[in-house]
Design a protein around this motif. Structure first.
Motif, short mmCIF file in Angstrom:
data_model
loop_
_atom_site.label_atom_id
_atom_site.label_comp_id
_atom_site.label_asym_id
_atom_site.label_seq_id
_atom_site.Cartn_x
_atom_site.Cartn_y
_atom_site.Cartn_z
N VAL A 1 -37.90 -74.55 -39.81
CA VAL A 1 -37.28 -73.33 -40.32
C VAL A 1 -37.89 -72.10 -39.65
N LEU A 2 -39.23 -72.06 -39.56
CA LEU A 2 -39.89 -70.91 -38.96
C LEU A 2 -39.58 -70.79 -37.47
N TRP A 3 -39.50 -71.92 -36.78
CA TRP A 3 -39.19 -71.90 -35.35
C TRP A 3 -37.82 -71.30 -35.10
N ALA A 4 -36.89 -71.57 -36.00
CA ALA A 4 -35.52 -71.07 -35.83
C ALA A 4 -35.41 -69.56 -36.02
N ARG A 5 -36.43 -68.94 -36.56
CA ARG A 5 -36.40 -67.48 -36.76
C ARG A 5 -36.63 -66.70 -35.46
N HIS A 6 -37.23 -67.33 -34.48
CA HIS A 6 -37.50 -66.69 -33.18
C HIS A 6 -38.43 -65.49 -33.28
N ASP A 7 -39.34 -65.50 -34.24
CA ASP A 7 -40.33 -64.43 -34.33
C ASP A 7 -41.43 -64.67 -33.30
N VAL A 8 -41.89 -63.61 -32.67
CA VAL A 8 -42.96 -63.72 -31.68
C VAL A 8 -44.04 -62.69 -32.00
N GLY A 9 -45.26 -62.99 -31.57
CA GLY A 9 -46.33 -62.03 -31.78
C GLY A 9 -47.69 -62.70 -31.79
N ILE A 10 -48.72 -61.88 -31.79
CA ILE A 10 -50.08 -62.37 -31.91
C ILE A 10 -50.90 -61.29 -32.61
N ARG A 11 -51.73 -61.72 -33.54
CA ARG A 11 -52.60 -60.79 -34.26
C ARG A 11 -54.00 -60.91 -33.66
N TYR A 12 -54.46 -59.81 -33.06
CA TYR A 12 -55.75 -59.86 -32.37
C TYR A 12 -56.93 -59.63 -33.30
N SER A 13 -56.69 -59.14 -34.48
CA SER A 13 -57.77 -58.99 -35.46
C SER A 13 -57.16 -58.99 -36.85
N GLY A 14 -57.98 -59.30 -37.81
CA GLY A 14 -57.50 -59.33 -39.20
C GLY A 14 -58.52 -59.97 -40.10
N VAL A 15 -58.08 -60.26 -41.29
CA VAL A 15 -58.94 -60.89 -42.30
C VAL A 15 -58.25 -62.16 -42.78
N LYS A 16 -59.01 -63.24 -42.82
CA LYS A 16 -58.48 -64.51 -43.32
C LYS A 16 -59.26 -64.92 -44.57
N HIS A 17 -58.51 -65.48 -45.51
CA HIS A 17 -59.10 -65.95 -46.76
C HIS A 17 -59.09 -67.48 -46.76
N PHE A 18 -60.27 -68.07 -46.93
CA PHE A 18 -60.41 -69.52 -46.94
C PHE A 18 -60.89 -69.98 -48.31
N HIS A 19 -60.53 -71.22 -48.63
CA HIS A 19 -61.13 -71.89 -49.78
C HIS A 19 -61.71 -73.20 -49.26
N HIS A 20 -62.99 -73.17 -48.94
CA HIS A 20 -63.61 -74.32 -48.30
C HIS A 20 -64.08 -75.33 -49.34
N PRO A 21 -63.84 -76.61 -49.11
CA PRO A 21 -64.20 -77.61 -50.12
C PRO A 21 -65.70 -77.70 -50.41
N ALA B 1 -66.34 -76.11 -36.13
CA ALA B 1 -65.79 -77.42 -36.47
C ALA B 1 -65.97 -77.73 -37.95
N THR B 2 -67.06 -77.23 -38.53
CA THR B 2 -67.34 -77.50 -39.94
C THR B 2 -66.44 -76.66 -40.84
N LEU B 3 -66.17 -75.41 -40.44
CA LEU B 3 -65.24 -74.59 -41.23
C LEU B 3 -63.88 -75.26 -41.29
N PHE B 4 -63.43 -75.79 -40.15
CA PHE B 4 -62.14 -76.49 -40.11
C PHE B 4 -62.38 -78.00 -40.20
N SER B 5 -62.97 -78.40 -41.30
CA SER B 5 -63.39 -79.80 -41.44
C SER B 5 -62.21 -80.76 -41.52
N GLY B 6 -60.99 -80.23 -41.69
CA GLY B 6 -59.83 -81.11 -41.76
C GLY B 6 -59.21 -81.43 -40.42
#
Length: 302
Positions: free
Chosen positions: A216-236, A143-148
């Motif tokens: 706009v993104l919804w109209a593209r009809h792209d589907v999928g899920i990423r089960y692993s990866g790397v995310k870059h955050f800039h936390h306040p 909850a603190t990481l996603f403080s917004g």
């Protein structure tokens, strides 16, 4: 959400992504192409069906369509495994009501899952989402990481609303575009699996009205899920964090997914997570070190 429209638009969007050169077919004659990508007759040839049959298929006139036809169309359009599954979901949604039994959904988070989240607190930011991206459980660091996260009274946080409707999300996600693409792809896949989910329909309607980018993104009809990866955050509070992300479905809780964010022990991002935990009074677990050989792990001293 309209079943026939969704099937037609999905297939047209996949055709538009391909050219005759991509699939090694030659166009008939030299007439100008009126649409980008493959024409219906070219897909029909690749799938081994008549042009009339494929045209009816694309319009949603698909009573009794076989898995072999679905596989042939999927191969012709170079669909991924996730897209092939989505195609099958869209076709099943148009079938008889008896073939469209609602998918089971977990009613609530189990206490043991919450204990797992709490056990990770301090070094792993973790939460559980349902198929509509509602956050149904989390640990304190998550909850603190996603403080917004913001919620209306009686409403759970929702990752899709956060990404598209909260300005804080564009600051938090260093690669916001990738996060937005991923959220929409997950919701599209769920819409194919459960097109009669009224809560999902309301969420899509809200996001479409309030976010031009989502529409706009919804109209593209792209589907999928990423089960692993790397995310870059800039936390306040603690600055830049590069976190390993795991997306883990919970088979015992249909429709629920555990999502974790953590960093290698001793890395700057691990230090940042521990600092973030300390700002809210969490005590991080000590870093584990391995003795020489094949011995057990021991907590680091100090």
């Amino acid at each position: 959400m309209n079943g026939r429209d969704d099937l037609r638009d999905f297939l047209m969007s996949r055709r538009a992504k391909l050219t005759p050169e991509d699939v090694n077919v030659s166009s008939y004659g030299q007439r100008a192409r009126r649409v980008p990508g493959l024409r219906r007759d070219e897909v029909a040839r690749l799938a081994g069906v008549s042009v009339d049959y494929y045209a009816r298929f694309e319009r949603g006139q698909v009573p009794g369509v076989s898995d072999s036809i679905l596989d042939a169309v999927a191969r012709a359009l170079r669909l991924t495994d996730v897209e092939r599954q989505h195609l099958g979901d869209l076709v099943r949604a148009l079938g008889p009501a008896r073939s469209r039994s609602p998918r089971p959904k977990a009613a609530a988070i189990r206490p043991s899952v919450q204990r797992l989240l709490d056990a990770m607190d301090g070094t792993v930011a973790a939460f559980v989402c349902n198929a509509n991206m509602d956050v149904v459980a989390h640990n304190t660091l998550g909850a603190t990481l996603f403080s917004g996260w913001r919620t209306a009274p009686g409403q759970s946080p929702n990752q899709a609303r956060f990404v598209f409707l909260e300005p804080a999300a564009r600051e938090l996600f260093a690669e916001w575009d990738n996060s937005a693409d991923g959220i929409v792809a997950i919701l599209r896949a769920h819409a194919g699996r459960d097109p009669h989910d009224a809560t999902l329909a309301a969420l899509i309607g809200e996001l479409s009205m309030r976010s031009d980018t989502f529409r706009v993104l919804w109209a593209r009809h792209d589907v999928g899920i990423r089960y692993s990866g790397v995310k870059h955050f800039h936390h306040p509070q603690v600055g830049d964090l590069t976190l390993d992300t795991e997306v883990i479905p919970l088979p015992a809780d249909p429709g629920l997914t555990l999502i974790t964010h953590c960093a290698p022990a001793g890395s700057p991002s691990d230090d940042g997570l521990r600092l973030l935990a300390s700002t809210i009074g969490l005590r991080s677990a000590p870093v584990a070190v391995r003795a020489p050989g094949f011995g057990p792990r021991f907590p680091a001293s100090g």
